[in-house]
Design a protein around this motif. Structure first.
Motif, short mmCIF file in Angstrom:
data_model
loop_
_atom_site.label_atom_id
_atom_site.label_comp_id
_atom_site.label_asym_id
_atom_site.label_seq_id
_atom_site.Cartn_x
_atom_site.Cartn_y
_atom_site.Cartn_z
N ASN A 238 28.45 44.94 -0.36
CA ASN A 238 29.41 43.85 -0.41
C ASN A 238 29.42 43.18 -1.78
O ASN A 238 29.64 43.84 -2.78
CB ASN A 238 29.14 42.87 0.73
CG ASN A 238 29.38 43.53 2.08
OD1 ASN A 238 30.40 44.15 2.30
ND2 ASN A 238 28.42 43.41 2.98
N SER A 239 29.16 41.87 -1.88
CA SER A 239 29.30 41.18 -3.16
C SER A 239 28.37 41.72 -4.23
O SER A 239 28.67 41.63 -5.43
CB SER A 239 29.05 39.68 -2.98
OG SER A 239 27.72 39.42 -2.56
N ILE A 252 37.04 42.24 -7.01
CA ILE A 252 36.75 41.08 -6.18
C ILE A 252 36.45 39.89 -7.08
O ILE A 252 36.25 40.05 -8.29
CB ILE A 252 35.56 41.31 -5.22
CG1 ILE A 252 34.27 41.56 -6.02
CG2 ILE A 252 35.84 42.45 -4.25
CD1 ILE A 252 33.02 41.57 -5.18
N LEU A 254 33.76 36.50 -6.80
CA LEU A 254 32.72 35.86 -6.01
C LEU A 254 33.00 34.37 -5.92
O LEU A 254 33.10 33.68 -6.95
CB LEU A 254 31.34 36.08 -6.63
CG LEU A 254 30.84 37.52 -6.72
CD1 LEU A 254 29.38 37.55 -7.16
CD2 LEU A 254 30.99 38.24 -5.39
N ASN A 311 31.74 37.18 -12.29
CA ASN A 311 31.17 37.63 -11.01
C ASN A 311 29.65 37.70 -11.03
O ASN A 311 29.03 38.53 -10.37
CB ASN A 311 31.76 38.98 -10.60
CG ASN A 311 33.06 38.83 -9.84
OD1 ASN A 311 33.35 37.77 -9.30
ND2 ASN A 311 33.85 39.88 -9.79
N HIS A 313 26.00 36.62 -9.92
CA HIS A 313 25.46 36.03 -8.69
C HIS A 313 24.68 34.77 -9.08
O HIS A 313 23.55 34.83 -9.57
CB HIS A 313 24.55 37.01 -7.96
CG HIS A 313 24.15 36.52 -6.60
ND1 HIS A 313 24.89 36.79 -5.47
CD2 HIS A 313 23.11 35.74 -6.20
CE1 HIS A 313 24.32 36.20 -4.43
NE2 HIS A 313 23.24 35.57 -4.85
N ALA A 350 27.81 33.65 -1.23
CA ALA A 350 28.87 34.27 -2.01
C ALA A 350 29.75 35.13 -1.13
O ALA A 350 29.27 36.00 -0.41
CB ALA A 350 28.28 35.10 -3.14
N SER A 351 31.04 34.88 -1.17
CA SER A 351 32.02 35.69 -0.46
C SER A 351 32.68 36.62 -1.47
O SER A 351 33.04 36.20 -2.57
CB SER A 351 33.06 34.79 0.21
OG SER A 351 34.11 35.55 0.77
N ASP A 352 32.85 37.90 -1.08
CA ASP A 352 33.47 38.88 -1.97
C ASP A 352 34.98 38.92 -1.70
O ASP A 352 35.46 39.71 -0.91
CB ASP A 352 32.83 40.26 -1.81
CG ASP A 352 32.69 40.70 -0.36
OD1 ASP A 352 32.69 39.83 0.53
OD2 ASP A 352 32.57 41.91 -0.11
#
Length: 468
Positions: A238-239, A252, A254, A311, A313, A350-352
């Motif tokens: 995912n993210s 994507i 984040l 992006n 993290h 964190a949402s992707d």
């Protein structure tokens, strides 16, 4: 407040698991799955149930449930509200199929938990989609008309005199209800999937981050203390995909979703008419979402807060929320009966977020034996079951008849768009986010919205709502 996600801390306290087992040494496997969240575990379970002889290994960098799968709000929602977007992107037939599969996913997850005795506090008691300002009234009407025309509409209008009792708050001006939704303690679900996967014979190694992936037959996945040579590899990061593979960095963005949860207060929840398992989502672009828990707590969250430059993290994605104060104010405004109930914790994750707000799947760099899936965009608790079916079908050696719809699914397309390069992406995201904040603040206060804020906000609306 602990930096350990609230749900995961609760789940681990109940489980009392053995210390994590990292991968050590060299191994050979039929399938190596990188990522021990919802998508990775649903993929492993689907494969193992269909082909018990396979040696399947799952590698998780931390604890299963430490990522987005164990720190989201736990709202089980479907894609029915996205029907117009699905139809525009994929056509009517595929849009209908995806809506139906997302509704099926809610009930499949519930059946799986019942069959395997997973105590995940899962309650399939529906969802309410509401308006909390005059500007949000009627936003779902175009979707409802198309769903009705296609014979897919499961939504029912909530009568005005029942709205407060159905939603648990008097701030709502109108609402719709669908029975195909609910809520779950997400980390308990992840840990339950982990238990079942191991009982089926899947080997799961926590504290085993992927350091390097080498294509070939077999593919090679390296960790700090070991290596897996696998005929097939599933990337379910995912993210975190953007940290490992540059080609996904513009696929994507984040963005954080931030949550608070109260101390247990079942009497106060009952007074607020919140003693149910429904998820409630309002009609904002960056939505408010909330639900009660089986212990009498109330969780409230809001999407679209912190955007990560390039992006990265950010450390704050794994820390208590910096938006504790505004989230608490919103909770007190929505639920005056809970004004004296202390806040137990806050957190974010964190949402992707993909360009169109939907996940995408494909073969990594064209390799036939390496597949991936990401981009759930904050709406993945139920949808990750779909992701698991897709990825399992993509890596299975011999396609069964029931695999064909998953392999041919329109989501198996790779990225369907790209965000601008940095710094333009981050600057644009900040401009749009701040415009949305000003627009929705004005709407909450029944003030006129500036023209330029309306225009900027449309850029986010074009990609759909930031769901939970």
């Amino acid at each position: 407040m602990s930096t350990l996600p609230f749900w995961l801390a609760e789940a681990l306290a109940a489980e009392q698991p053995a210390p994590p087992t990292p991968l050590v040494g060299n191994h050979e496997a039929d399938v190596c799955i990188v990522g021990g969240g919802f998508t990775g575990l649903w993929s492993a379970i689907a494969l193992k149930q269909a082909e018990p002889h396979l040696r399947i290994m799952v590698l998780e960098k931390d604890r299963c449930g430490s990522g987005a799968s164990g720190r989201n709000g736990g709202c089980l929602l479907t894609w029915s509200a996205k029907y117009l977007t699905l139809k525009r992107l994929f056509g009517e037939q595929q849009a209908a199929w995806l809506v139906q599969r997302s509704e099926q996913a809610v009930h499949e997850i519930a059946r799986f938990c019942e069959t395997h005795n997973i105590e995940a506090q899962l309650r399939v008691e529906g969802t309410c989609y509401t308006a909390t300002s005059e500007a949000q009234r009627g936003l779902m009407e175009p979707v409802l008309q198309e769903l009705k025309r296609a014979g897919l509409n499961q939504w029912q209008a909530i009568e005005e005199d029942e709205l407060a009792s159905q939603s648990g708050s008097h701030v709502h001006l109108e609402g719709l209800y669908s029975p195909h939704a609910g809520s779950v303690q997400p980390a308990l679900l992840v840990r339950g999937l982990l238990r079942v996967a191991r009982e089926l014979g899947v080997e799961v190694y926590e504290h085993s981050p992927m350091l390097r992936l080498e294509a070939g037959q077999p593919a090679r996945v390296q960790t700090p203390q070991g290596e897996v040579r696998a005929r097939k590899v599933v990337l379910a990061l995912n993210s975190a995909m953007v940290q490992h593979f540059r080609e996904f960095r513009r696929s994507i963005v984040l963005v954080s979703s931030d949550m608070v949860i109260t101390d247990p207060a079942p009497d106060a929840l009952a007074a607020q008419q919140l003693a149910h398992g429904r998820s409630v989502v309002d009609g904002r672009t960056f939505v408010h979402y909330y639900r009660s828990t089986a212990q009498g707590r109330l969780m409230l969250g809001k999407g679209g807060n912190t955007f990560a430059f390039a992006n990265r993290h950010l450390a704050e994605f794994d820390a208590p929320s910096r938006y504790l104060a505004p989230l608490t104010r919103t909770l007190r405004r929505f639920f005056p009966a809970l004004k004296e109930v202390p806040i137990a914790a806050s957190w974010c994750g964190a949402s992707d977020r993909s360009v169109d707000g939907l996940p995408f799947f494909g073969h990594w760099r064209g390799q036939p034996n390496i597949v991936y899936g990401l981009g759930y965009s904050g709406n993945g608790v139920a949808q990750s079951w779909i992701g698991g079916q897709i990825l399992a079908a993509l890596v299975r050696d011999e396609m069964r008849e029931e695999d064909k719809p998953w392999r041919d699914c329109a989501l198996v397309s790779g990225p369907r768009g790209y965000f601008p390069p940095e710094p333009f992406r981050w600057l644009g995201a900040m401009a749009v986010r701040n415009a949305i904040r000003r627009k929705e603040r004005a709407e909450d206060e029944n003030r006129p919205v500036a023209w330029y804020d309306k225009q900027l906000a449309k850029l986010a609306d074009a990609a759909g709502k930031a769901d939970k």
